[in-house]
Motif scaffolding. Structure first.
Motif, PDB file in Angstrom:
ATOM      1  N   LYS A  25       0.958  -1.203   0.029  1.00 31.59           N
ATOM      2  CA  LYS A  25      -0.059   0.063  -0.063  1.00 31.59           C
ATOM      3  C   LYS A  25       0.959   1.263   0.072  1.00 31.59           C
ATOM      4  N   ILE A  26       1.953   1.176   0.849  1.00 31.43           N
ATOM      5  CA  ILE A  26       2.855   2.323   0.771  1.00 31.43           C
ATOM      6  C   ILE A  26       3.653   2.454  -0.421  1.00 31.43           C
ATOM      7  N   VAL A  27       3.992   1.340  -1.088  1.00 35.72           N
ATOM      8  CA  VAL A  27       4.824   1.443  -2.227  1.00 35.72           C
ATOM      9  C   VAL A  27       3.974   1.957  -3.320  1.00 35.72           C
ATOM     10  N   ASN A  28       2.887   1.335  -3.404  1.00 31.77           N
ATOM     11  CA  ASN A  28       1.903   1.759  -4.565  1.00 31.77           C
ATOM     12  C   ASN A  28       1.661   3.263  -4.727  1.00 31.77           C
ATOM     13  N   LYS A  29       1.464   3.686  -3.516  1.00 34.37           N
ATOM     14  CA  LYS A  29       1.176   5.329  -3.234  1.00 34.37           C
ATOM     15  C   LYS A  29       2.337   6.044  -3.680  1.00 34.37           C
TER      16      LYS A  29
END
Length: 284
Positions: A208-212
């Motif tokens: 979720k952090i990576v995609n954001k």
């Protein structure tokens, strides 16, 4: 706080990960992200995963696929970069070879067995209807090793990401006489089965952090300038690379991608048998 040891090549593709780490987003989510650079590329990272030196890595899709099919206790998690990798085909600037047709039967510098430079040498030769064998492969370790081997006439050809070698081409050390695109998305995340068993539950939060971070990076008008400054690329080269690259902000991987890669690997005799592609994937 869960320690998450992540590896990747010291290249511009991984800048969104570094930016997310610098922002403190992983720490806020209870993840102590420990990054390790692997100049030796995918082959070196596959070994590090199996030897429990890292938990997860960002690797070339074809390299990790071949390694898992051959029996490594690893799983692919998701596509990281959707676009193909542009491989430059290089010779030493002092080499007598000036066009691609002169390279048939010559010696390939590869970072190591199972690396992208190894596998893509086979893919490129196949596309040109050349016969190629392991006797033509010269293991050089990394980009620095390739510079030495080409300059000392210990190898003739070197395939590496086009923009990372561009400064060497501009400086007159390498001559790029061709290009080859991978017929699939170039980078994926993969993790050891051991890490997945122990800490697989954090992957949803991690991605979720990576995609954001990736989404923010793709929309940042200063992104190519950041790449230029951090990776010593000319601004026009960084801009061209950035505009031709698309990161993935969805989770998972389409099994058709892995079916296609396995078909290539099997036809090129890099793997002796194919597996059901779903067996290569961990769905978190």
């Amino acid at each position: 706080m869960i320690t998450f040891r992540l590896g990747g090549v010291p290249e511009h593709f991984n800048l969104p990960i570094h930016l997310a780490k610098q922002s403190g987003k992983f720490e806020e989510a209870g993840i102590d992200l420990v990054w390790t650079d692997f100049p030796g590329g995918t082959g070196a990272m596959c070994s590090a995963l199996k030897e429990d030196q890292i938990d997860c890595a960002i690797l070339l899709t074809e390299g990790i696929t071949a390694d898992i099919v051959k029996g490594s206790p690893l799983k692919i998690l998701k596509v990281y970069v959707e676009t193909p990798l542009i491989w430059g085909i290089h010779v030493s600037a002092s080499s007598p070879y000036i066009n691609i047709d002169q390279l048939e039967g010559k010696r390939y510098a590869i970072s190591r067995q199972g690396s992208g430079s190894h596998l893509m040498s086979y893919v490129d030769a196949d596309q040109r209807n050349w016969k190629i064998s392991e006797s033509q492969m010269v293991v050089v370790g990394n980009l620095e090793g390739a510079r030495t081997y080409l300059s000392e006439d210990k190898a003739d050809i070197f395939l590496w990401e086009k923009y990372m070698t561009k400064p060497l081409v501009d400086a007159g050390e390498f001559r790029r006489i061709g290009e080859r695109l991978t017929p699939w998305p170039c980078f994926v995340f993969a993790a050891s089965e051991n890490f997945i068993e122990k800490h697989g539950s954090i992957l949803t939060t991690f991605f979720k952090i990576v995609n954001k971070s990736v989404e923010t990076f793709m929309q940042n008008p200063e992104a190519s300038n950041m790449v230029s400054e951090r990776y010593s690329l000319k601004k026009e080269d960084a801009k061209q690379w950035f505009e031709s690259t698309k990161w993935n902000i969805e989770n998972g991987i389409d099994v058709k991608i892995l079916d296609n890669i396995q078909e290539w690997l099997y036809r090129l005799h890099i793997i002796s048998a194919k597996k059901i592609s779903t067996q290569l994937i961990f769905k978190y």
